[in-house]
Design an enzyme around this catalytic site. Structure first.
Site, PDB file in Angstrom:
ATOM      1  CG  HIS A 159     -70.263   4.945  27.213  1.00 24.31           C
ATOM      2  ND1 HIS A 159     -71.306   5.463  26.480  1.00 24.31           N
ATOM      3  CD2 HIS A 159     -69.266   4.715  26.314  1.00 24.31           C
ATOM      4  CE1 HIS A 159     -70.955   5.548  25.203  1.00 24.31           C
ATOM      5  NE2 HIS A 159     -69.724   5.110  25.081  1.00 24.31           N
TER       6      HIS A 159
ATOM      7  CG  ASP B 128     -62.008  29.069  27.415  1.00 26.48           C
ATOM      8  OD1 ASP B 128     -61.380  29.059  28.490  1.00 26.48           O
ATOM      9  OD2 ASP B 128     -61.991  30.041  26.630  1.00 26.48           O
TER      10      ASP B 128
END
Length: 443
Positions: free
Chosen positions: A182, A386
């Protein structure tokens, strides 16, 4: 029930596929925030495409399914190769966090080209066998994400920037187990990186979004971060709720009818308003006590950051009201309270950016049972990644913290349409009442 196991077939660093700059890059104020130094773990589930679909061969060995190119190559090999290419564009991810020699005590990114730790794994079961990784998990966290030993990967976890595992299942589906730090990327930034991997896996010459580092252009107010919060001992119960699209549409229409036709609200607004109401009623808090919600909103537009900025660009939105008021309010009324807090965010963010908070740290948090922290995964971009096999059926955090009263908002897994809320925000004594209130009109 059988014994389900995952075998780590191979593991080690994947380095950029071409030469990359060797430099040390500074981190922005929010990147450097103490609570951001650590790995966020998530799983991304990809189902095998329907074998019954009409297929036609492609020249490169793939096939066309319903007008789209389908990749029939092993997922791990495809992701590994695309990752190496993506690291040329996102080369800081191939480095590690070090102390900034120019600003002692501050973390920075050493662009060393060491790579991203990558694991290829295989499960001895189908995704259906393990209930598509619904909770409770039938596979351990260690089965699903990279957990290298110091001998395998000498970079400490809190200094590593990314780790990726591809686990294939006997049904033909696979799961991406992701760990990202993070300190270098918020959820939107991490999803942008993984979408770049997907773009290159599908054969695009370069990522659709050009990455922008530009941490020096991020506000650096002279505000000292507050001390790390104390974590209470709260044995919290895990409960999942699915909000159907029809239910969300009904409440959106009710809000528009009440607030005015030009006023809109989101599924996120609705589910956290209902959560706030039902939880407050279930825990029976002192009517005069303040009950709070906190979530983070993107500050990219507010701060005028360039498209492609992948660092932390978030700002806290805090909502507080007396428990008696929240318990007596309708969900629609509480949606209005949430919307008003979101409206105020831009001004509060700019005051922070300009150092006009009187030294107060808006990112400072207090963790108690009256406060709930919300993380919104529904629009980060992970659901669009994808690799040539279609979009994931589900994407979200691997585990929720059972010490902090918190909830995760994410898209409901396919084939469901709507929003899922993963709640870890009530103790056992309040769990049944809370769950009953949440589900009473979810039809």
């Amino acid at each position: 029930m059988g014994v389900f196991a995952v075998t780590k077939v191979s593991e080690g660093p994947v380095r950029p596929s071409a030469a990359t700059p060797s430099e040390t890059l500074p981190l922005a104020w929010v990147d450097r925030y103490p609570t951001h130094r650590g790995l966020v773990e998530s799983v991304h589930i990809y189902l095998r495409r329907d074998d019954a679909a009409v297929e036609a061969p492609c020249a490169d060995g793939g096939v066309i399914v319903e007008g789209k190119k389908k990749n029939n190559k092993p997922a791990a090999a495809v992701v590994r190769g695309a990752l190496a290419d993506a690291l040329v564009h996102y080369y800081p991810f191939a480095g590690r966090i070090v102390e900034d020699e120019r600003s002692p005590g501050r973390p920075a990114v050493l662009c060393s080209g060491e790579g991203v730790y990558f694991v290829e794994a295989a499960a001895n079961c189908t995704l259906a066998d393990v209930n598509h990784l619904e909770r409770p998990l039938l596979l351990s966290k260690e089965d699903l994400v990279p957990c290298p030993t110091p001998e395998q990967w000498p970079v400490e976890p809190h200094n590593s920037l990314a780790m990726i595992q591809v686990t294939t299942f006997t049904c033909g589906g696979f799961v991406i187990g992701l760990r990202t730090n993070h300190a270098v990327a918020d959820g939107t930034g991490a999803a942008q990186f993984m979408n770049a991997v997907g773009d290159l896996a599908r054969g695009l010459p370069e990522p659709r979004v050009k990455p922008i580092w530009a941490r020096d252009r991020f506000p650096d107010p002279d505000i000292k971060p507050g001390p790390l919060p104390e974590l209470p001992v709260l044995p919290l119960q895990y409960i999942a709720f699915d909000f159907p699209a029809a239910y969300l549409g009904k409440l959106k229409a009710q809000y528009a009818a009440t607030a005015g036709a030009s006023k809109i609200c989101s599924a996120f607004d609705i589910v956290i308003a209902k959560l706030w109401q039902c939880r407050t009623r279930a825990i029976a808090a002192d009517p005069a006590a303040a009950v709070k919600l906190c979530f983070f909103a993107s500050a990219r537009q507010v701060l005028g950051l360039e498209t492609g900025y992948w660092g932390n660009a978030i700002f806290p939105v805090k909502v507080s009201a007396a428990a008696g008021e929240v318990a007596a309010s309708s969900v629609i009324e509480l949606v209005g309270v949430v919307r008003e807090a979101k409206r105020r965010m831009a001004g509060e963010c700019l005051r922070w950016a300009e150092g006009r908070t009187g030294g107060a740290d808006p990112f400072q948090m207090t963790f108690d049972y009256e406060s709930v922290y919300v993380s919104d995964w529904s629009k980060l971009g992970f659901n669009d990644v994808d690799y040539g096999y279609g979009a994931p059926s589900a994407a979200g955090p691997l585990v929720n913290c059972d010490l902090i009263s918190s909830v995760i908002v994410m898209r409901a897994p396919a084939p469901l349409a709507g929003t899922r809320l993963l709640a870890s925000c009530v103790t056992k004594e309040h769990a049944d009442d809370f769950a009953a209130r949440m589900r009473e009109d979810l039809v």
